[in-house]
Structure formats: structure tokens, C-alpha cells
Scaffold this motif. Structure first.
Motif, PDB file in Angstrom:
ATOM      1  N   VAL A   1       0.624  -1.082  -0.003  1.00 44.00           N
ATOM      2  CA  VAL A   1      -0.017   0.091  -0.074  1.00 44.00           C
ATOM      3  C   VAL A   1       1.298   1.715  -0.254  1.00 44.00           C
ATOM      4  CG1 VAL A   1      -1.325   1.763   1.331  1.00 44.00           C
ATOM      5  CG2 VAL A   1      -2.482  -1.000   1.206  1.00 44.00           C
ATOM      6  N   LEU A   2       1.513   1.226   0.893  1.00 40.02           N
ATOM      7  CA  LEU A   2       2.974   3.312   0.877  1.00 40.02           C
ATOM      8  C   LEU A   2       3.409   2.373  -0.527  1.00 40.02           C
ATOM      9  CD1 LEU A   2       4.096   1.919   4.725  1.00 40.02           C
ATOM     10  CD2 LEU A   2       2.553   3.719   3.675  1.00 40.02           C
ATOM     11  N   LEU A   3       4.209   1.791  -1.262  1.00 43.26           N
ATOM     12  CA  LEU A   3       5.237   1.607  -2.010  1.00 43.26           C
ATOM     13  C   LEU A   3       3.529   2.252  -3.268  1.00 43.26           C
ATOM     14  CD1 LEU A   3       7.025  -1.270  -2.230  1.00 43.26           C
ATOM     15  CD2 LEU A   3       8.191   1.482  -2.253  1.00 43.26           C
ATOM     16  N   TYR A   4       2.520   1.601  -3.626  1.00 44.34           N
ATOM     17  CA  TYR A   4       1.737   1.721  -4.834  1.00 44.34           C
ATOM     18  C   TYR A   4       0.701   3.029  -4.424  1.00 44.34           C
ATOM     19  CZ  TYR A   4       4.656  -2.189  -7.200  1.00 44.34           C
ATOM     20  OH  TYR A   4       5.782  -2.904  -7.252  1.00 44.34           O
ATOM     21  N   GLN A   5       0.872   3.673  -3.144  1.00 42.45           N
ATOM     22  CA  GLN A   5      -0.602   4.629  -3.046  1.00 42.45           C
ATOM     23  C   GLN A   5       0.050   5.910  -4.278  1.00 42.45           C
ATOM     24  OE1 GLN A   5      -0.858   5.694   0.780  1.00 42.45           O
ATOM     25  NE2 GLN A   5      -1.824   7.173   0.373  1.00 42.45           N
ATOM     26  N   PHE A   6      -0.066   6.307  -4.830  1.00 46.92           N
ATOM     27  CA  PHE A   6      -0.958   7.623  -5.442  1.00 46.92           C
ATOM     28  C   PHE A   6      -1.563   8.795  -5.116  1.00 46.92           C
ATOM     29  CE2 PHE A   6      -1.991  10.101  -9.449  1.00 46.92           C
ATOM     30  CZ  PHE A   6      -1.137   9.524 -10.236  1.00 46.92           C
ATOM     31  N   PRO A   7      -0.613   9.501  -5.274  1.00 43.92           N
ATOM     32  CA  PRO A   7       0.775   9.890  -6.187  1.00 43.92           C
ATOM     33  C   PRO A   7       2.334   9.258  -5.233  1.00 43.92           C
ATOM     34  CG  PRO A   7       0.062  11.420  -5.730  1.00 43.92           C
ATOM     35  CD  PRO A   7      -0.810  11.396  -5.253  1.00 43.92           C
ATOM     36  N   GLU A   8       1.694   9.279  -4.263  1.00 44.63           N
ATOM     37  CA  GLU A   8       2.563   9.411  -2.940  1.00 44.63           C
ATOM     38  C   GLU A   8       3.577   8.716  -2.680  1.00 44.63           C
ATOM     39  OE1 GLU A   8      -1.013   9.336  -0.566  1.00 44.63           O
ATOM     40  OE2 GLU A   8      -0.341  10.443  -2.718  1.00 44.63           O
ATOM     41  N   GLY A   9       2.986   7.095  -3.777  1.00 39.11           N
ATOM     42  CA  GLY A   9       3.955   6.352  -3.047  1.00 39.11           C
ATOM     43  C   GLY A   9       5.664   6.115  -3.875  1.00 39.11           C
ATOM     44  N   ALA A  10       6.653   5.101  -3.413  1.00 39.87           N
ATOM     45  CA  ALA A  10       7.916   5.895  -3.996  1.00 39.87           C
ATOM     46  C   ALA A  10       7.435   5.052  -5.228  1.00 39.87           C
ATOM     47  CB  ALA A  10       8.803   4.392  -3.205  1.00 39.87           C
ATOM     48  N   ILE A  11       7.101   4.102  -5.338  1.00 39.53           N
ATOM     49  CA  ILE A  11       7.290   3.323  -7.124  1.00 39.53           C
ATOM     50  C   ILE A  11       6.822   4.557  -8.275  1.00 39.53           C
ATOM     51  CG2 ILE A  11       5.938   1.832  -8.796  1.00 39.53           C
ATOM     52  CD1 ILE A  11       7.871   0.223  -7.002  1.00 39.53           C
ATOM     53  N   TRP A  12       5.231   5.571  -7.660  1.00 36.19           N
ATOM     54  CA  TRP A  12       4.523   6.145  -8.732  1.00 36.19           C
ATOM     55  C   TRP A  12       6.142   7.485  -8.464  1.00 36.19           C
ATOM     56  CZ3 TRP A  12       1.465   4.869 -12.286  1.00 36.19           C
ATOM     57  CH2 TRP A  12       0.915   4.303 -11.771  1.00 36.19           C
ATOM     58  N   GLN A  13       6.086   7.782  -7.632  1.00 29.89           N
ATOM     59  CA  GLN A  13       7.392   8.701  -7.739  1.00 29.89           C
ATOM     60  C   GLN A  13       8.524   8.609  -8.514  1.00 29.89           C
ATOM     61  OE1 GLN A  13       7.608  12.409  -6.170  1.00 29.89           O
ATOM     62  NE2 GLN A  13       5.331  11.493  -6.064  1.00 29.89           N
ATOM     63  N   GLN A  14       8.832   7.368  -9.188  1.00 34.46           N
ATOM     64  CA  GLN A  14      10.457   7.254  -9.487  1.00 34.46           C
ATOM     65  C   GLN A  14       9.787   7.160 -11.299  1.00 34.46           C
ATOM     66  OE1 GLN A  14      11.146   2.953  -8.640  1.00 34.46           O
ATOM     67  NE2 GLN A  14      11.834   3.500  -6.357  1.00 34.46           N
ATOM     68  N   LEU A  15       8.275   6.496 -11.324  1.00 35.39           N
ATOM     69  CA  LEU A  15       7.976   6.740 -12.452  1.00 35.39           C
ATOM     70  C   LEU A  15       7.574   8.220 -12.973  1.00 35.39           C
ATOM     71  CD1 LEU A  15       4.660   3.747 -12.113  1.00 35.39           C
ATOM     72  CD2 LEU A  15       7.427   4.393 -13.828  1.00 35.39           C
ATOM     73  N   ILE A  16       7.099   8.900 -11.740  1.00 34.76           N
ATOM     74  CA  ILE A  16       6.658  10.803 -12.406  1.00 34.76           C
ATOM     75  C   ILE A  16       7.545  11.407 -12.366  1.00 34.76           C
ATOM     76  CG2 ILE A  16       6.159  12.679 -11.284  1.00 34.76           C
ATOM     77  CD1 ILE A  16       3.897  10.899  -9.808  1.00 34.76           C
ATOM     78  N   HIS A  17       9.271  11.129 -12.520  1.00 39.40           N
ATOM     79  CA  HIS A  17      10.343  11.882 -12.387  1.00 39.40           C
ATOM     80  C   HIS A  17      11.447  10.853 -13.512  1.00 39.40           C
ATOM     81  CE1 HIS A  17      14.781  13.048 -11.341  1.00 39.40           C
ATOM     82  NE2 HIS A  17      14.753  11.778 -11.664  1.00 39.40           N
ATOM     83  N   LYS A  18      11.150   9.324 -13.747  1.00 40.69           N
ATOM     84  CA  LYS A  18      11.433   8.903 -15.253  1.00 40.69           C
ATOM     85  C   LYS A  18      10.399  10.118 -16.698  1.00 40.69           C
ATOM     86  CE  LYS A  18      12.129   4.875 -17.425  1.00 40.69           C
ATOM     87  NZ  LYS A  18      11.682   5.058 -18.897  1.00 40.69           N
ATOM     88  N   LYS A  19       9.187  10.116 -16.365  1.00 37.97           N
ATOM     89  CA  LYS A  19       8.793  10.917 -17.705  1.00 37.97           C
ATOM     90  C   LYS A  19       9.562  12.126 -17.404  1.00 37.97           C
ATOM     91  CE  LYS A  19       3.663  11.710 -18.732  1.00 37.97           C
ATOM     92  NZ  LYS A  19       2.562  11.533 -18.507  1.00 37.97           N
ATOM     93  N   LYS A  20      10.063  13.413 -16.197  1.00 40.26           N
ATOM     94  CA  LYS A  20       9.977  14.026 -16.256  1.00 40.26           C
ATOM     95  C   LYS A  20      11.342  14.446 -17.270  1.00 40.26           C
ATOM     96  CE  LYS A  20       7.731  16.316 -12.521  1.00 40.26           C
ATOM     97  NZ  LYS A  20       7.957  16.783 -10.853  1.00 40.26           N
TER      98      LYS A  20
END
Length: 448
Positions: A423-442
Motif C-alpha cells: 500500500v505504501l509503495l503503490y499509493q498514488f501519487p506519493e508512493g515510492a513506485i509512482w514517484q520514480q515513474l513520475i521522475h522518469k517521465k519528467k
């Protein structure tokens, strides 16, 4: 003994980036991110048991369901669990009949999805307090208790409370034998994991080969984007699984009525058992037209995963517009509404083949279909439950598949509880997984 007051209700937007691997892709949903509005219900019980519930989404829009859950929470927090379950029908009506909220329903869409998430948490809490898996809680309830959970409003022209009681009472004498059969053999399943529309032929072939080695005999293929591609892929899969294993097709609402008929006739050579969601999920009469046209070919129509409520299912059954009924544990308003649909399906002698997959749908619906066999249908003829091999590792009590069958879960509850770390890893958008994907997209955008 049911005890405790519900002292808090929180809800989280949990999303998994399944679109990156084309998992879940079909003719209408090309880039789904399997997601859930995830509810945690706290109590003041001495053992501090929590109830967990969810409803399934495809990514965008989950935040809207989260808002709807919050809008319903005032109807739940502060209530005693004993008060709820002793008059469950009344509580259900309070959730679905709020004088203002029902205007953006009623009993459909976002509000119904939110209602399902809340009620799923209540059922999980109740089953945990009784120290039983949900299916066993239902099996052990008296017919009168089960019926008291159902809102019969709008369906009494097809199913009355007295008729529901009779069906449940008729099933009681054979429950013990059926339960033993489930515990030993499980409930037959089919796989959708091999043939998502976005998969390459190489990936499809490997997954089919692996599934056959694992004992799978029932396969579903996504179709509907391109007829020539469908012919090629169906030929490939039928060639791999052989003439005796079952093949099902799923168009995910892609076609108009006449288009559906002509398209499926092109695919009839591959001997599919059914075509699933051939047109709009709301088009009851259109499904009837398709059913009538395909009947001479021995092809049935399956639908239900996006059927709003028991009233629509009632009409599908009345119109003979489906041959395989697909309940969903999160589209309908939880166990309560699914009970009414299972009973109507029994009355019309239509096999129930649930929709599953997604986030937690397999975990939840296994309880409903096992209960249906033990207490209502008593039959496995033309019946199977969908299975998708995704995301089970994020659940505390994941499904167990043995010999291509769902084995009855034994842990107390509704199998809805997710692992805290997931839950912590995949919570949107603050979870670590989504933060990594958002950073990669930028970074990708800045480098392009």
C-alpha cells in the motif's frame, strides 16, 4: 459474538503500473493500470480487528471513487457492528438511498463502486470477528439470516423474499457434502492471463505452453480490435490448446449489435464457448439479439462485469439475453447485492461464471462462488471462475490455485487485506513506485 463500534474509516488510492507490460489490455482498455480504492475500517473492539475493503478501477478516476467513499463514511463511522449485521438490509438501504447522494447514482456508477468498497470492509470485519473465511460465514448462516441481508426492492417481480428462502432452504440438506467436495477439489477456474490483446505472439505462445503444463484446460482470448488479427490469434491459441479444451472470447464492449454477430460468426470456426461483453454492457435487448443469432452456432453470450446492479441483472435474465452470468465482487454493492443475483440466476437456471482478475477480484469472488456452489446452485456444470495471475503477491491472504481450481481460503475474513508495504509503495501519487515513474517521465520529456 459480533461486537465493537466502527471508530474510523480511511481510504487510499492504490495503483499498479500494469500498463507498462500491457497486462490487462483489451480492445477497449488499451493501457490499464490496475488499481483500487482501498478502505480500512477501524473499531474499538478489544482485539482491535480491522476490516478491509476495496473496489477495482483502471487507474484514472480512482481519486473520484475515493471521494465517494469519504462521502459515505458518515453513514458508517460511529455505528456498532452488531447493529449493522442484525439489520443489514436497513444499513444497505441507508448507504444506497441517501436522499442527496443517490442523485448521482442511484445504485450505479462511482457511488455504487464506493458502496461496494465500504460494504466489503464490513463483511471482512464480520467474518474476522466470527473467525471464519467469508464463504464459511455465509454457508453457516441460516436462510433467514442470508435473506435479511438482501434488498429485494425492484426485483420482487422476479424474486420474492419467500422464493429466496425456499431456494436457500432446499440447498441446506446437501451443504455438508458440497463443502467437503470444495475443500478437496476446489472450484474450477479458467485463465485470462495468456492472451491479453497487447501481448506478442511469442509471449502468448510461452504463456499458453506454461499454462497447459500447469494443467489449465480453459482459456480466454481478448478480441475485437482487428478481425484478421483475431482470426490469426485464435487459430494460434486453438492450435496450441487442442480441440478438446475450452476457448472463450472477450470483446470488452467493442462492437455494435450487428457488428458483433458478423464478427463472432467469423470466429465460430474456433469453437468458442462464449463471446463476452460483445456490445454495450447496458444494452440488454442488444445482448438478446446477439444471443439469438449465435445460438445455432453453439456460442453463448456472457456478461456482467460492468452490470450496474441487481435490477439490470434481473432484466438480462428476463430477456434471456445471456447464457453465462458474470457477477463481480466490486461492481455490485458487495456480498449483499451479489446474493440477490446468485439467487435470481438459480431461479432462471443460468450458470454463474464470475469476473475476476484486477486487484483483489480473485481474492474476493472466490468466496462468493464457493458459497454459491455449496448453498445455492449445487452444480458445476458449465461453471468456472475467471483467474488472472497478477498482483496476488500484494495480498496478505492470496488465492491458492491447485490443478486449475480455486481452493477454499481458510483464513478468517474476506481475503481483502493488502500488505502494508505494498500500500505504501503503490499509493498514488506519493508512493515510492509512482514517484520514480513520475521522475522518469519528467527526465524523458526533458531529454526529448
Amino acid at each position: 459474538m459480533v461486537k465493537g463500534k466502527i471508530t474510523g474509516l480511511s481510504v487510499m488510492d492504490v495503483r499498479f503500473p500494469t500498463s507498462l507490460g500491457q497486462h490487462g489490455s483489451d480492445a477497449m482498455h488499451t493501457d490499464p493500470d490496475y488499481s483500487a480504492a482501498y478502505v480500512v475500517m477501524e473499531t474499538d473492539a478489544e482485539d482491535a480487528i480491522k476490516g478491509y475493503g476495496l473496489t477495482f478501477t483502471l487507474g484514472k478516476g480512482t481519486e473520484i471513487v475515493v471521494c465517494a467513499v469519504k462521502a459515505l463514511s458518515h453513514l458508517v463511522v460511529g455505528r456498532n457492528l452488531e447493529e449493522i449485521v442484525s439489520n443489514f438490509r436497513e444499513f444497505y438501504r441507508q448507504l444506497t438511498s441517501d436522499g442527496q447522494l443517490r442523485w448521482i447514482g442511484p445504485e450505479k456508477g462511482v457511488v455504487q463502486l464506493a458502496t461496494s468498497a465500504v460494504l466489503n470492509a464490513v463483511w471482512d470485519l464480520w467474518a474476522k470477528q466470527e473467525k471464519k473465511p467469508l464463504w464459511k460465514l455465509l454457508v453457516d448462516m441460516t436462510p433467514q439470516q442470508l435473506v435479511s441481508c438482501i434488498d429485494f426492492r425492484y426485483i420482487t417481480d422476479v424474486l420474492t423474499e419467500a422464493q429466496a428462502l425456499e431456494i436457500l432452504q432446499d440447498g441446506k440438506p446437501r451443504q455438508e457434502t458440497r463443502e467437503e467436495h470444495m475443500l478437496k477439489n476446489g472450484y474450477p477456474a479458467y485463465t485470462t492471463s495468456c492472451a491479453w490483446l497487447g501481448y506478442s505472439d511469442k509471449q502468448l505462445q510461452k504463456l499458453c505452453s506454461d499454462a497447459l503444463k500447469a494443467g489449465w484446460t480453459r482459456f480466454k482470448v481478448k478480441v475485437g480490435a482487428d478481425i484478421q488479427d483475431d482470426i490469426r490469434r485464435c487459430k494460434l491459441i486453438r492450435g496450441m490448446i487442442g480441440p478438446d479444451n475450452k476457448l472463450m472470447l472477450d470483446a470488452n464492449q467493442r462492437w455494435d449489435v450487428d457488428e458483433a454477430i458478423s464478427w463472432v460468426k467469423e470466429l465460430a470456426v474456433f469453437k468458442p464457448l462464449w463471446i463476452e461483453e460483445p456490445t454495450s454492457p447496458d444494452d440488454i435487448l442488444g445482448h438478446g439479439t446477439i444471443s439469438k443469432a449465435l445460438a445455432p452456432l453453439g456460442i453463448g453470450v456472457a456478461t456482467g462485469e460492468q452490470c450496474h446492479n441487481r435490477i439490470m441483472f434481473k432484466q438480462f435474465l428476463q430477456a434471456r439475453s445471456l447464457q453465462y452470468l458474470q457477477i463481480d465482487s466490486c461492481r455490485l454493492a458487495s456480498v449483499n447485492e451479489n446474493l440477490s443475483v446468485l439467487l435470481m440466476a438459480k431461479k432462471f437456471n443460468i450458470p454463474v461464471c464470475p469476473h475476476a482478475g484486477g486487484v483483489g477480484l480473485c481474492e474476493l469472488v472466490q468466496h462468493l462462488i464457493i458459497f454459491d456452489y455449496i448453498s445455492i446452485s449445487g452444480s458445476l456444470e458449465n461453471r468456472m471462475c475467471e483467474y488472472v495471475d497478477h498482483l496476488h503477491e500484494h495480498f496478505k491472504y492470496p488465492v491458492t490455485i491447485r490443478n486449475a481450481a480455486y481452493m477454499p481460503p481458510l483464513d478468517p475474513g474476506y481475503s481483502t487485506e493488502m500488505k502494508e508495504e505494498s500500500v505504501l509503495l503503490y499509493q498514488f501519487p506519493e508512493g515510492a513506485i509512482w514517484q520514480q515513474l513520475i521522475h522518469k517521465k519528467k527526465v524523458d520529456v526533458s531529454n526529448s
